[in-house]
Design a protein around this motif. Structure first.
Motif, PDB file in Angstrom:
ATOM      1  N   GLY A 104       6.896 -58.095  23.303  1.00 31.62           N
ATOM      2  CA  GLY A 104       7.715 -57.103  23.988  1.00 31.62           C
ATOM      3  C   GLY A 104       7.222 -55.682  23.929  1.00 31.62           C
ATOM      4  O   GLY A 104       7.933 -54.760  24.343  1.00 31.62           O
ATOM      5  N   ASN A 107       7.628 -50.901  21.595  1.00 25.67           N
ATOM      6  CA  ASN A 107       8.987 -50.366  21.710  1.00 25.67           C
ATOM      7  C   ASN A 107      10.028 -51.400  21.289  1.00 25.67           C
ATOM      8  O   ASN A 107      11.171 -51.056  21.020  1.00 25.67           O
ATOM      9  CB  ASN A 107       9.261 -49.896  23.134  1.00 25.67           C
ATOM     10  N   ALA A 108       9.602 -52.692  21.236  1.00 28.10           N
ATOM     11  CA  ALA A 108      10.519 -53.736  20.763  1.00 28.10           C
ATOM     12  C   ALA A 108      10.739 -53.621  19.267  1.00 28.10           C
ATOM     13  O   ALA A 108      11.762 -54.058  18.747  1.00 28.10           O
ATOM     14  CB  ALA A 108       9.953 -55.118  21.093  1.00 28.10           C
ATOM     15  N   LEU A 114      15.818 -43.785  25.098  1.00 30.06           N
ATOM     16  CA  LEU A 114      15.242 -43.112  26.264  1.00 30.06           C
ATOM     17  C   LEU A 114      15.909 -41.762  26.552  1.00 30.06           C
ATOM     18  O   LEU A 114      15.290 -40.870  27.123  1.00 30.06           O
ATOM     19  CB  LEU A 114      15.346 -44.016  27.500  1.00 30.06           C
ATOM     20  N   ASN A 205      22.158 -56.350  21.432  1.00 31.14           N
ATOM     21  CA  ASN A 205      21.192 -55.559  22.209  1.00 31.14           C
ATOM     22  C   ASN A 205      20.648 -56.366  23.382  1.00 31.14           C
ATOM     23  O   ASN A 205      20.413 -55.833  24.464  1.00 31.14           O
ATOM     24  CB  ASN A 205      20.040 -55.102  21.312  1.00 31.14           C
ATOM     25  N   GLY A 209      21.177 -55.852  27.690  1.00 30.58           N
ATOM     26  CA  GLY A 209      20.045 -55.682  28.593  1.00 30.58           C
ATOM     27  C   GLY A 209      19.119 -54.551  28.196  1.00 30.58           C
ATOM     28  O   GLY A 209      18.522 -53.907  29.072  1.00 30.58           O
ATOM     29  N   ARG A 210      18.985 -54.318  26.881  1.00 33.34           N
ATOM     30  CA  ARG A 210      18.138 -53.205  26.426  1.00 33.34           C
ATOM     31  C   ARG A 210      16.681 -53.646  26.276  1.00 33.34           C
ATOM     32  O   ARG A 210      16.110 -53.593  25.186  1.00 33.34           O
ATOM     33  CB  ARG A 210      18.689 -52.658  25.111  1.00 33.34           C
ATOM     34  N   ASN A 211      16.090 -54.065  27.370  1.00 40.10           N
ATOM     35  CA  ASN A 211      14.696 -54.465  27.398  1.00 40.10           C
ATOM     36  C   ASN A 211      14.364 -55.380  26.208  1.00 40.10           C
ATOM     37  O   ASN A 211      14.947 -56.425  26.048  1.00 40.10           O
ATOM     38  CB  ASN A 211      13.785 -53.233  27.425  1.00 40.10           C
ATOM     39  N   TRP A 212      13.419 -54.941  25.362  1.00 39.81           N
ATOM     40  CA  TRP A 212      13.010 -55.762  24.229  1.00 39.81           C
ATOM     41  C   TRP A 212      13.466 -55.184  22.900  1.00 39.81           C
ATOM     42  O   TRP A 212      12.970 -55.584  21.843  1.00 39.81           O
ATOM     43  CB  TRP A 212      11.480 -55.904  24.213  1.00 39.81           C
ATOM     44  N   GLU A 213      14.386 -54.241  22.920  1.00 35.25           N
ATOM     45  CA  GLU A 213      14.804 -53.586  21.681  1.00 35.25           C
ATOM     46  C   GLU A 213      15.425 -54.566  20.679  1.00 35.25           C
ATOM     47  O   GLU A 213      15.423 -54.308  19.476  1.00 35.25           O
ATOM     48  CB  GLU A 213      15.810 -52.472  21.994  1.00 35.25           C
ATOM     49  N   TRP A 214      15.947 -55.679  21.170  1.00 32.96           N
ATOM     50  CA  TRP A 214      16.591 -56.660  20.305  1.00 32.96           C
ATOM     51  C   TRP A 214      15.597 -57.438  19.450  1.00 32.96           C
ATOM     52  O   TRP A 214      15.934 -57.963  18.393  1.00 32.96           O
ATOM     53  CB  TRP A 214      17.369 -57.669  21.167  1.00 32.96           C
TER      54      TRP A 214
END
Length: 247
Positions: A104, A107-108, A114, A205, A209-214
């Motif tokens: 990811g 940033n994951a 942001l 997370n 839908g927080r990209n790959w932060e989870w």
């Protein structure tokens, strides 16, 4: 005398050893009771069923004598041991971080929200730390990533040193911990609970839908949760020591 009784006596001996002199006295009392029952032709299975789980029967005798206590020093020492284990598990999660960053992106694993603004002064600090970064946000992300992964690797080394020192202290009888079964259940509960909370945060997370932060949270929670489940499995007897068979 059957292997079943011998194995049960061994389990009683190990459970009694956790309580020092009082435990040894309780074991001798139980051993005498078992030998008398065998002489009276009582079946081994009936003896084991009557006495029940070794840890419980030892504690029952000690409690009746007013000796089954958990001193504060044992509770504190056990808490320290569990904390050392937790530190090692957090450290081990660093080994999964490169995998997460490949899936990811960095940033994951780390990175600022942001919406977070950067001051010129803060950007200059980040660029000084990571000169190769293209912009302020990338510099911050890379700095956090290295800080997170390197810090956790150091945590492994520190935890291992602490674990060795703790083991030596136990061997020298400078430190005493709770009985093995109690300590296993306590550690299993703590690790499973903390791992579950971290994984629930990760799933939250993901659902947001927080990209790959989870992904970073998930990779942190998995080793802790897995360790808790493994200890619980051992506590329940599905994993046993060689030569000690569950009755």
């Amino acid at each position: 005398m059957t292997n079943q009784i011998e194995n049960y006596k061994q389990q009683l001996f190990e459970a009694a050893a956790e309580y020092g002199k009082a435990g040894r006295a309780a074991y001798q009392e139980l051993e005498q009771h078992i030998d008398e029952a065998i002489e009276n032709n009582v079946k081994p299975r009936e003896i084991i069923i009557e006495l029940s789980e070794p840890e419980q029967v030892i504690r029952k005798i000690l409690k009746a004598d007013g000796k089954a206590t958990y001193p504060l020093n044992k509770i504190v020492a056990s808490g320290v041991l569990i904390a050392i284990g937790l530190g090692l598990l957090f450290g081990l999660s660093a080994l999964l971080m490169p995998l997460g960053s490949r899936i990811g992106g960095m940033n994951a694993i780390s990175g600022d929200p942001l919406v977070l603004p950067y001051t010129a002064e803060r950007c200059a600090q980040y660029h000084q730390l990571v000169p190769a970064a293209h912009d302020c946000r990338e510099a911050a992300m890379l700095h956090h990533y290295y800080e997170l992964t390197d810090g956790r690797v150091l945590l492994i080394a520190f935890g291992l040193i602490c674990l060795v020192l703790f083991w030596l202290a136990v061997q020298k009888n400078w430190v005493n911990v709770l009985p093995r079964k109690t300590l296993l259940l306590l550690a299993a509960s703590v690790y499973t609970a903390i791992g579950s909370v971290i994984m629930i945060i990760a799933l939250g997370n993901l659902s947001a839908g927080r990209n790959w932060e989870w992904l970073g949270d998930l990779l942190t929670g998995v080793p802790i949760f897995a360790a808790g489940v493994l200890l619980l499995t051992y506590y329940l007897g599905y994993i046993t020591k060689p030569g000690i068979h569950k009755s």
